[in-house]
Design a protein around this motif. Structure first.
Motif, PDB file in Angstrom:
ATOM      1  N   THR B 121       7.281 -39.485 -10.504  1.00 17.81           N
ATOM      2  CA  THR B 121       7.625 -40.812  -9.863  1.00 17.81           C
ATOM      3  C   THR B 121       7.575 -41.840  -8.767  1.00 17.81           C
ATOM      4  O   THR B 121       7.225 -41.578  -8.512  1.00 17.81           O
ATOM      5  CB  THR B 121       8.386 -41.461 -11.711  1.00 17.81           C
ATOM      6  N   TYR B 122       8.801 -39.953  -8.625  1.00 23.61           N
ATOM      7  CA  TYR B 122       9.137 -40.961  -7.148  1.00 23.61           C
ATOM      8  C   TYR B 122       8.418 -40.030  -6.057  1.00 23.61           C
ATOM      9  O   TYR B 122       8.723 -40.344  -4.749  1.00 23.61           O
ATOM     10  CB  TYR B 122      10.930 -40.580  -7.204  1.00 23.61           C
ATOM     11  N   GLN B 123       7.813 -39.031  -6.218  1.00 22.97           N
ATOM     12  CA  GLN B 123       7.294 -37.862  -4.795  1.00 22.97           C
ATOM     13  C   GLN B 123       6.105 -38.885  -4.060  1.00 22.97           C
ATOM     14  O   GLN B 123       5.289 -39.722  -4.024  1.00 22.97           O
ATOM     15  CB  GLN B 123       5.939 -36.729  -5.894  1.00 22.97           C
ATOM     16  N   GLY B 124       6.203 -38.514  -2.934  1.00 22.87           N
ATOM     17  CA  GLY B 124       5.808 -39.355  -2.142  1.00 22.87           C
ATOM     18  C   GLY B 124       6.468 -40.502  -1.449  1.00 22.87           C
ATOM     19  O   GLY B 124       6.022 -41.040  -0.679  1.00 22.87           O
ATOM     20  N   LYS B 125       7.115 -41.475  -2.309  1.00 27.12           N
ATOM     21  CA  LYS B 125       7.806 -42.679  -1.413  1.00 27.12           C
ATOM     22  C   LYS B 125       9.178 -42.233  -1.121  1.00 27.12           C
ATOM     23  O   LYS B 125      10.464 -41.616  -1.814  1.00 27.12           O
ATOM     24  CB  LYS B 125       8.104 -42.957  -2.650  1.00 27.12           C
ATOM     25  N   THR B 126       9.201 -42.291  -0.053  1.00 31.88           N
ATOM     26  CA  THR B 126      10.338 -42.189   0.748  1.00 31.88           C
ATOM     27  C   THR B 126      11.660 -42.933   0.531  1.00 31.88           C
ATOM     28  O   THR B 126      13.200 -43.650   1.161  1.00 31.88           O
ATOM     29  CB  THR B 126       9.789 -41.912   2.345  1.00 31.88           C
ATOM     30  N   ASN B 127      11.450 -44.264  -0.077  1.00 33.92           N
ATOM     31  CA  ASN B 127      12.103 -45.753  -0.280  1.00 33.92           C
ATOM     32  C   ASN B 127      11.654 -46.184  -1.301  1.00 33.92           C
ATOM     33  O   ASN B 127      10.909 -46.956  -1.318  1.00 33.92           O
ATOM     34  CB  ASN B 127      11.386 -46.997   1.498  1.00 33.92           C
ATOM     35  N   VAL B 128      12.949 -46.371  -2.054  1.00 33.34           N
ATOM     36  CA  VAL B 128      12.787 -46.265  -3.480  1.00 33.34           C
ATOM     37  C   VAL B 128      13.670 -47.783  -3.539  1.00 33.34           C
ATOM     38  O   VAL B 128      14.617 -47.052  -3.689  1.00 33.34           O
ATOM     39  CB  VAL B 128      12.239 -46.016  -4.787  1.00 33.34           C
ATOM     40  N   GLY B 129      13.159 -49.310  -4.151  1.00 28.86           N
ATOM     41  CA  GLY B 129      14.540 -49.860  -4.325  1.00 28.86           C
ATOM     42  C   GLY B 129      14.869 -49.697  -5.755  1.00 28.86           C
ATOM     43  O   GLY B 129      14.263 -49.227  -6.872  1.00 28.86           O
ATOM     44  N   TRP B 130      16.034 -50.514  -5.868  1.00 29.05           N
ATOM     45  CA  TRP B 130      16.543 -50.400  -7.017  1.00 29.05           C
ATOM     46  C   TRP B 130      15.648 -51.139  -8.347  1.00 29.05           C
ATOM     47  O   TRP B 130      15.847 -50.483  -9.105  1.00 29.05           O
ATOM     48  CB  TRP B 130      18.241 -51.508  -6.906  1.00 29.05           C
ATOM     49  N   LEU B 131      15.297 -52.104  -8.060  1.00 28.88           N
ATOM     50  CA  LEU B 131      14.662 -52.812  -8.689  1.00 28.88           C
ATOM     51  C   LEU B 131      13.820 -52.148  -9.300  1.00 28.88           C
ATOM     52  O   LEU B 131      13.403 -51.634 -10.542  1.00 28.88           O
ATOM     53  CB  LEU B 131      13.593 -54.127  -7.783  1.00 28.88           C
ATOM     54  N   GLU B 132      12.938 -51.029  -8.483  1.00 28.37           N
ATOM     55  CA  GLU B 132      11.363 -50.243  -8.820  1.00 28.37           C
ATOM     56  C   GLU B 132      12.027 -49.271  -9.380  1.00 28.37           C
ATOM     57  O   GLU B 132      11.615 -49.158 -10.983  1.00 28.37           O
ATOM     58  CB  GLU B 132      11.003 -49.564  -7.680  1.00 28.37           C
ATOM     59  N   ILE B 133      13.245 -49.085  -9.652  1.00 28.59           N
ATOM     60  CA  ILE B 133      13.695 -47.912  -9.978  1.00 28.59           C
ATOM     61  C   ILE B 133      14.386 -48.524 -12.461  1.00 28.59           C
ATOM     62  O   ILE B 133      13.906 -47.504 -12.869  1.00 28.59           O
ATOM     63  CB  ILE B 133      15.579 -47.461 -10.013  1.00 28.59           C
ATOM     64  N   VAL B 134      14.989 -49.565 -11.671  1.00 27.29           N
ATOM     65  CA  VAL B 134      14.879 -50.640 -12.687  1.00 27.29           C
ATOM     66  C   VAL B 134      14.169 -50.759 -13.440  1.00 27.29           C
ATOM     67  O   VAL B 134      14.445 -49.866 -14.892  1.00 27.29           O
ATOM     68  CB  VAL B 134      16.230 -51.341 -12.599  1.00 27.29           C
ATOM     69  N   ARG B 135      13.149 -50.384 -13.058  1.00 27.45           N
ATOM     70  CA  ARG B 135      11.499 -51.095 -14.354  1.00 27.45           C
ATOM     71  C   ARG B 135      11.180 -49.935 -14.380  1.00 27.45           C
ATOM     72  O   ARG B 135      11.059 -50.144 -15.874  1.00 27.45           O
ATOM     73  CB  ARG B 135      10.765 -51.272 -13.105  1.00 27.45           C
ATOM     74  N   ASN B 136      11.590 -48.625 -13.882  1.00 28.27           N
ATOM     75  CA  ASN B 136      11.035 -47.315 -14.294  1.00 28.27           C
ATOM     76  C   ASN B 136      11.517 -46.727 -15.512  1.00 28.27           C
ATOM     77  O   ASN B 136      11.357 -46.396 -16.410  1.00 28.27           O
ATOM     78  CB  ASN B 136      11.013 -46.287 -13.009  1.00 28.27           C
TER      79      ASN B 136
END
Lengths: 301, 402, 347
Positions: B121-136
């Motif tokens: 899910t998060y590979q290649g993403k260096t900056n992940v917001g909380w919102l995105e994590i929660v959504r995921n």
């Protein structure tokens, strides 16, 4: 053999200097612990030289019953009496100074007793284990399951209220904490191979416990000792305050606060200064304990 | 550099550490090149700086206490040490990492499947917001979920993990050491990296399991045409896996060459001592190497190996740092015994003549200059340092042989 | 001390008819697995399961195996750090398997252990001189001056400078610490040393010197070694005879040369095949490459039949049902494998 002697001296001096340097460095990293150390050194100094420092040692009961001077009762803090005087005209500063002796003595007695009982119990329970260990630790747990002050009260109440009995009451409450601490440490040190190696040499259990394991658990004991001095003083003062410890006119800090309570807020100095003394003493031991914890790199509690 | 297409190039790396005993000059002028499709091993004993080098390349060097004083790292021509964002990006897009101890690299509270899903899910993403994590976490699409699972199963299967579906639902603690290491490799492969960095991945394993893991790694590398930098202290493992080998001593590269050059006929006195000391099926040399790793806060002048070197020439080795002489075969040796352009045969002759370890001295692993002082004896001053960087960092001499 | 007269023994081999120093027969060490609130026993781990071998005087017998095979437990049981649950350990003609701690005390002078990790096996709060002298103190031997002299002599014997006497273990390097551990083991003039992976925590350049020291000491002091290790290449260089263990059982036992030249057990073959060689020239000493699968199973739930059958490249149907016995396959060479029985019947 003189060569060896020489080596001994040069080597050990060098090592000692080296380790002193490291300890000093660690202390410097944590300036507050130096403050704590300063406070403790100060308190010990005051306790030892109380008769020479206090301006009115007889007011604190030095060489006899505390003097009374009703003409001078409830004098406000002034140059003559920086902490004011109490209902019997006694100099509170002098009494606070002598109070240091009682508090330190109480702390020392309680912790010596607690360590004297708790450490062997923890050692045996941790190293011998099995049924003996279970029994010892369950007894310990029973003590630990009651809040210390409540337990100390329970022990103190049936006894004659006095400083000595307060010390006994607190000591009875305190040893299980050392048993628990040492037990936990021993459980991990026991697994070290030098313990097994010692067994392989034919060393007795007693020797293994006291000569091999104990030196390796001294550091946390030292730290806890320092941290606990403050708490023990606090509990001693609490018992004094509740009238279960030292009895008036003993210049014990908790007892003095209790006495002064009746005169609050008008004669605020009566309770305040012994309170400040307790605060400083507890703070000092805590800061030192924290510093030691860093220097010795151990976890306590 | 005669090589054409390095995928990774480390140049003039210098890394220092601030410790209680002063500034430790750990990595001194290290150059490493990894060509496309090549597996390069860095070998050396504990404390030689091989892990610090790997950490620098992975951008995982703890700073402070570490400090990159000098050096450049080029990945496909792009400089990374000066640009942290670029480093992060390249790391997440192109590099995979495999560590020694799978238990510390795998989270004990997630199942293998959950961890692999998160990587995807998060590979290649260096900056992940909380919102995105929660959504995921809340609303993952089933289709994605199934796809990720398939991909994970496929990888686990490639790594010959029996019952991959079942393993996905298990926690790391329920797996054997070899299985954990396989899972770790699978996770490193999830991001479809081009470049793998492996830091002693088989050290904790039994030989029969190590053998299997090395087979799998080789297989993966061939299938995906990966390049790899492999850190190890085990020369046998280096032989199994590496095309070229860098021998490291005291934060410097002693010798570089192909696998056979280094292991069958090492030229640098240190490499020779090292290779000779390994117990072999033929025999081994009980003489070992005199002395201890030097104190990094006060490294020897000239060649850092000279105090322990049986072939040291006074007036030269203790004064002048040897450059890396390049033989006609392309092998490079940082030792004053040699010179540029020698043929291998000539160099081998010199080595045979000059390098003779002997067991004469009584106190062989006695420190050469000052007694070993364990800096960790009073812990903490460099607490951050020593504890977090692992045993390979520059504590001091006493760590040499642990 | 007994240093000189033994020199000759090195050359004329040890086949004098005298009894082996150590005779281990059917040794068992089972650990109970307890579970539930009442700590009821719900199973057992057979860490050592019916192991028999001899250590002859002056020889090095190596036990080789992977993690979890029970080799360390075996060594510690023989040194009587653990009590065996079955079988016998005859040391110097006397069964020591059931002795009480008190009766063991004199035996402990004869059998000493050198551990894998010298950082853990030396008490960090003691000076080297006290560590090395401890056996003398425990056994109440010698005056203070005599002890001091003995310790200095031992330190010299393991090639450590005298000024190390007053240091603490953390001031020494790993190799130096292991030398101290060896000195301590020698303090009481033992005849058997159990070496439990004595060099696996050390770097190779240091390991080489420690091995050299152990070999020297063996020759000079007429020591017998029981060496426990996972490093086959090392055993080939220093062991006289080797036993290969798997899941608590001895799979094969042979003189070192025989074991490497003609391994009979499939597990030994796999171990040899998996050795990562360093020099090209070593390849000649390895068997054909075998594709290895799987890992050592959970010792508390070993496979039925032959413990190795799930990973064996030669396994046949019967292997999961029939438990093979150790059978003679050559001079002083035994192996545990069903295939041997077939071979025999064919012959």
């Amino acid at each position: 053999m003189s060569a060896i002697e020489n080596w001994y001296h040069s080597e050990s001096m060098e090592n000692r200097k080296e380790s002193a340097r490291r300890i000093a460095y660690r202390f410097r990293q944590n300036p507050l612990s130096l403050v704590g150390l300063g406070i403790i050194v100060g308190l010990v100094f005051i306790a030892i030289f109380a008769p020479y420092i206090a301006r009115h040692p007889q007011d604190a009961g030095y060489m006899g019953e505390p003097a009374v001077d009703f003409a001078n009762r409830f004098a406000e803090p002034s140059l003559a009496h920086p902490f004011g005087t109490d209902q019997a005209g006694r100099d509170i500063l002098s009494r606070v100074i002598f109070g240091t002796r009682y508090s330190l003595a109480l702390g020392l007695f309680v912790l010596t007793f607690a360590i004297g009982i708790g450490v062997p119990v923890g050692l045996v329970a941790g190293y011998v284990g099995g049924f003996t260990g279970q029994v010892l630790m369950r007894i310990t747990d029973i003590f630990l399951s009651v809040p210390p002050l409540v337990l100390a009260l329970a022990v103190a109440v049936p006894l004659q209220p006095s400083l000595r009995n307060a010390m006994i009451a607190i000591a009875v409450v305190w040893w299980p904490w050392y048993a628990r601490l040492v037990y936990g440490e021993v459980i991990s040190v026991r697994e070290e191979q030098f313990v097994e190696a010692s067994r392989g040499i034919g060393a007795s259990r007693i020797r293994i416990m006291f000569r091999e394991i104990l030196p390796n658990v001294l550091a946390p004991i030292t730290v806890k000792f320092s941290l606990d001095m403050g708490y023990a003083i606090l509990i001693g003062a609490s018992l004094g305050f509740l009238g279960l410890g030292a009895q008036p006119p003993t210049p014990e800090w908790g007892t003095m606060i209790a006495e002064g309570r009746a005169y609050l807020p008008a004669q605020w100095w009566y309770s305040t200064f012994p309170g400040v003394a307790i605060f400083i003493a507890v703070l000092g031991f805590n800061l030192l304990g924290d510093g030691l914890r860093d220097v010795l790199d151990v976890e306590v509690d | 550099m005669s090589r054409t297409d390095p995928i990774l190039e480390l140049r003039d790396l210098e890394v220092h550490f601030d410790t209680f005993d002063g500034r430790a000059r750990v990595i001194n002028d290290v150059d490493i090149t990894v060509d496309e499709g090549e597996t390069v091993a860095i070998v050396g004993e504990s404390g030689c700086g091989k892990s610090v080098t790997a950490e620098t390349i992975m951008g995982m060097l703890p700073q402070p206490p570490g400090e990159i004083v000098d050096g450049e790292l080029y990945y496909k021509g792009e400089e990374l040490l000066g640009d942290q964002t670029a480093h992060e990006r390249v790391k997440s897009e192109s590099m995979g990492m495999i560590f020694q101890d799978p238990m510390t690299s795998l989270s004990p509270v997630f199942t293998v499947g959950e961890m692999m899903r998160d990587v995807l899910t998060y590979q290649g993403k260096t900056n992940v917001g909380w919102l995105e994590i929660v959504r995921n976490v809340l609303g993952r699409r089933d289709a994605d979920e199934a796809e990720m699972r398939d991909r994970s199963v496929e990888l686990l299967d490639q790594l010959q993990i029996p019952d991959p579906e079942g393993v996905l639902d298990r926690y790391p603690i329920e797996l054997s050491g070899g299985m954990r290491q396989r899972v770790l490799i699978a996770m490193a492969m999830l991001g479809e990296p081009e470049f793998l960095i492996a830091d002693e991945p088989t050290t904790a394993l039994d030989v029969t399991v190590q053998d299997q893991i090395l087979d799998l790694l080789t297989e993966q590398i061939e299938r995906e045409n990966l390049s790899m930098l492999y850190i190890t202290h085990n020369l046998g493992v280096a032989r199994r896996i590496a095309d070229r080998i860098y021998v490291m001593y005291a934060g410097e590269i002693a010798e570089v060459g192909t696998r056979d050059e280094i292991l069958d006929e090492p030229l640098h006195p240190y490499s020779r001592g090292l290779v000779d000391s390994v117990p072999k099926l033929t025999e081994f040399d009980r003489d070992g190497i005199e002395g201890l790793l030097p104190d990094y806060t006060d490294p020897p002048s000239g060649c850092r190996f000279h105090p322990r070197c049986p072939a040291a020439m006074s007036g030269t080795c203790d004064v002048e740092r040897p450059p890396r002489y390049e033989l006609s075969s392309g092998q490079e040796v940082a030792c004053h015994l040699y010179e540029d352009g020698l043929s291998r045969a000539e160099a081998a002759e010199i080595a045979a003549e000059e390098i003779e370890f002997d067991s004469g001295a009584a106190f062989e692993d006695r420190p050469t200059s000052e007694p070993a002082q364990d800096r960790s004896s009073v812990k903490g001053e460099s607490a951050g340092t020593t504890a977090s960087i692992d045993a390979q960092t520059p504590r001091s001499a006493e760590d040499t042989d642990e | 001390m007994s240093s000189d007269h033994t020199r000759a023994d090195e050359t004329d081999s040890i086949d004098d008819t005298d009894e082996p120093l150590l005779q281990v027969r059917d040794l068992e060490k089972y650990y109970p697995i307890t579970g539930g609130l009442l700590k009821k026993q719900i199973g057992e781990v057979k860490a050592v399961d019916g192991v028999s071998f001899d250590v002859r005087r002056g020889e090095t017998f190596a036990i080789v195996g992977e993690s979890g095979c029970g080799k360390t437990t075996l060594g510690k049981t023989i040194a009587r750090l653990h009590a065996p649950t079955g079988g016998s350990i005859r040391f110097d003609g006397r069964d020591i398997s059931a002795l009480s701690e008190r009766d063991l005390k004199p035996v402990r002078r004869e059998i000493q252990v050198v551990y894998q990790d010298p950082t853990s096996s030396l008490n960090p709060r003691k000076r080297i001189k006290d560590i090395v002298a401890e056996p003398l103190v425990v056994h109440d031997i010698g005056t203070k001056a005599e002890r001091r002299e003995r310790v200095a002599e031992l330190l010299e014997r393991v090639d450590l400078p005298e000024d190390f006497l007053y240091r603490y273990p953390n001031e020494l390097s790993g190799g130096q610490k292991q030398r101290v551990a060896i000195a301590r083991a020698l303090t009481l003039n033992p005849s058997l040393l159990v070496l439990d992976e004595p060099t696996s925590a050390l770097d190779v350049s240091v390991q080489a010197k420690v091995i050299a020291l152990l070999e020297e000491l063996q020759a000079e002091l007429d020591l017998s070694y029981l060496m426990i290790t996972h490093d086959l290449s090392l055993t080939k260089n220093i062991a006289d005879r080797i036993g290969v263990m798997y899941l608590g059982k001895l799979m094969e036992k042979a003189p070192a040369e025989t074991l490497f030249d003609a391994p009979q057990n499939p597990y030994t073959e796999q171990l040899l095949s998996a050795i990562p060689i360093v020099e090209e020239s070593e390849a000649a000493f390895k068997p054909e490459r075998i594709s290895i699968r799987g890992e050592t199973p959970d010792p508390s739930d070993p496979p039925s039949g032959c413990p190795f059958h799930p990973r064996c490249h030669r396994a046949v149907d019967d292997c999961s049902r029939v438990e093979p016995e150790l059978v003679d396959v050559g001079t002083d060479h035994v192996s545990r494998c069903l295939l041997h029985d077939e071979d025999e019947s064919e012959m």
